[in-house]
Each structure stands twice: as C-alpha cells, then as structure tokens.
Design a protein around this motif. Sequence first.
Motif, mmCIF file in Angstrom:
data_model
loop_
_atom_site.group_PDB
_atom_site.id
_atom_site.type_symbol
_atom_site.label_atom_id
_atom_site.label_comp_id
_atom_site.label_asym_id
_atom_site.label_seq_id
_atom_site.Cartn_x
_atom_site.Cartn_y
_atom_site.Cartn_z
ATOM 1 N N ALA A 5 -3.958 6.858 1.072
ATOM 2 C CA ALA A 5 -4.921 7.846 0.570
ATOM 3 C C ALA A 5 -4.809 9.313 1.057
ATOM 4 O O ALA A 5 -4.873 10.398 0.293
ATOM 5 C CB ALA A 5 -6.444 7.378 0.626
ATOM 6 N N TRP A 6 -4.450 9.499 2.483
ATOM 7 C CA TRP A 6 -4.144 10.657 2.868
ATOM 8 C C TRP A 6 -2.999 11.245 2.459
ATOM 9 O O TRP A 6 -2.852 12.592 2.109
ATOM 10 C CB TRP A 6 -3.945 10.526 4.374
ATOM 11 N N GLU A 7 -1.787 10.479 2.209
ATOM 12 C CA GLU A 7 -0.616 11.166 1.702
ATOM 13 C C GLU A 7 -0.916 11.534 0.121
ATOM 14 O O GLU A 7 -0.488 12.339 -0.290
ATOM 15 C CB GLU A 7 0.368 9.750 1.447
ATOM 16 N N CYS A 8 -1.981 10.693 -0.395
ATOM 17 C CA CYS A 8 -2.115 11.227 -1.984
ATOM 18 C C CYS A 8 -2.852 12.570 -2.003
ATOM 19 O O CYS A 8 -2.804 13.425 -2.871
ATOM 20 C CB CYS A 8 -2.780 10.127 -2.720
ATOM 21 N N LYS A 9 -3.654 13.003 -0.998
ATOM 22 C CA LYS A 9 -4.443 14.118 -0.923
ATOM 23 C C LYS A 9 -3.453 15.111 -0.618
ATOM 24 O O LYS A 9 -3.748 16.331 -1.377
ATOM 25 C CB LYS A 9 -5.406 14.129 0.303
ATOM 26 N N SER A 10 -2.336 15.045 -0.135
ATOM 27 C CA SER A 10 -1.447 16.198 0.107
ATOM 28 C C SER A 10 -0.778 16.722 -1.022
ATOM 29 O O SER A 10 -0.626 15.816 -1.951
ATOM 30 C CB SER A 10 -0.240 15.684 1.312
ATOM 31 N N GLN A 27 -6.040 -2.491 4.391
ATOM 32 C CA GLN A 27 -7.100 -1.595 4.379
ATOM 33 C C GLN A 27 -6.731 -0.320 5.381
ATOM 34 O O GLN A 27 -6.547 0.728 4.731
ATOM 35 C CB GLN A 27 -8.469 -1.944 5.089
ATOM 36 N N GLU A 28 -5.967 -0.544 6.487
ATOM 37 C CA GLU A 28 -5.478 0.670 7.380
ATOM 38 C C GLU A 28 -4.411 1.240 6.377
ATOM 39 O O GLU A 28 -4.248 2.526 6.497
ATOM 40 C CB GLU A 28 -5.086 0.158 8.629
ATOM 41 N N ARG A 29 -3.697 0.496 5.801
ATOM 42 C CA ARG A 29 -2.385 1.074 5.023
ATOM 43 C C ARG A 29 -2.609 1.726 3.925
ATOM 44 O O ARG A 29 -2.338 2.926 3.576
ATOM 45 C CB ARG A 29 -1.445 -0.094 4.782
ATOM 46 N N LEU A 30 -3.871 1.232 3.386
ATOM 47 C CA LEU A 30 -4.334 1.846 2.049
ATOM 48 C C LEU A 30 -5.163 3.354 2.300
ATOM 49 O O LEU A 30 -4.810 4.185 1.772
ATOM 50 C CB LEU A 30 -5.446 1.238 1.406
ATOM 51 N N VAL A 31 -5.782 3.535 3.334
ATOM 52 C CA VAL A 31 -6.322 4.598 4.135
ATOM 53 C C VAL A 31 -5.149 5.546 4.444
ATOM 54 O O VAL A 31 -5.523 6.948 3.840
ATOM 55 C CB VAL A 31 -7.034 4.438 5.043
ATOM 56 N N LYS A 32 -4.247 5.315 4.796
ATOM 57 C CA LYS A 32 -2.906 5.965 5.131
ATOM 58 C C LYS A 32 -2.264 6.553 3.796
ATOM 59 O O LYS A 32 -1.942 7.707 3.685
ATOM 60 C CB LYS A 32 -1.862 5.301 6.091
ATOM 61 N N PRO A 59 0.823 -1.300 0.029
ATOM 62 C CA PRO A 59 -0.030 -0.099 -0.027
ATOM 63 C C PRO A 59 0.924 1.302 0.043
ATOM 64 O O PRO A 59 0.557 2.236 -0.560
ATOM 65 C CB PRO A 59 -0.857 -0.056 1.287
ATOM 66 N N GLU A 60 1.964 1.249 0.705
ATOM 67 C CA GLU A 60 2.808 2.412 0.647
ATOM 68 C C GLU A 60 3.282 2.727 -0.831
ATOM 69 O O GLU A 60 3.693 4.185 -0.812
ATOM 70 C CB GLU A 60 3.901 2.241 1.612
ATOM 71 N N TYR A 61 3.254 1.901 -1.590
ATOM 72 C CA TYR A 61 3.906 2.273 -2.877
ATOM 73 C C TYR A 61 2.642 2.270 -4.211
ATOM 74 O O TYR A 61 2.931 2.128 -5.170
ATOM 75 C CB TYR A 61 4.879 1.452 -3.268
#
Length: 82
Positions: A77-82, A70-75, A33-35
């Motif tokens: 998603a927040w990074e992508c919004k930035s 799922q938790e890592r994907l949500v994190k 998820p991080e990548y």
Amino acid sequence: MKLANILAAAAAGLVLSGCEEFEGEQAPEVTPPEYYPCRELPQALAQADAVVRNPDRLSGNEQNYWFDRQERLVKRAWECKS
C-alpha cells in the motif's frame, strides 16, 4: 456364481470411479502481496485485517501466514501511494 459376478462388477465400478477427476470447488490462487494490483489492495487489506483480528480460530502456521501477509500488504500500500 451370480454373487461373484455382482461383486466383480461392483469392484470394477469402484476402481473406475476412483479415476474420475474432482470437479469440486478449488481454492483460488493467491497473489503475493508484492504483485497485488493497487486498485484491489483495500479489499485485500480488509480481508487480512478481519482474519488477524480473530487469531483464535487459526492454527499457528495460519496465524503466521496472515500476520506476514498483512504486513506485506501494508508495504505494498505504501508503494502504491508513491
């Protein structure tokens, strides 16, 4: 004598067929998820949400994997919004 030849040929065929490569469907590689690419993130989140909503079908290890994913994907998603 013929029976021995047939059995030997059958055994040789079994040995040779065991050396063939499996060309069946293989599991796709999973991107951590991080990548994960931001443009593909909504689809990955939808998949994880669908799996997490029906945890009864999964073993304990699979449940842990999907909840963590799922938790890592949500994190991500927040990074992508930035």
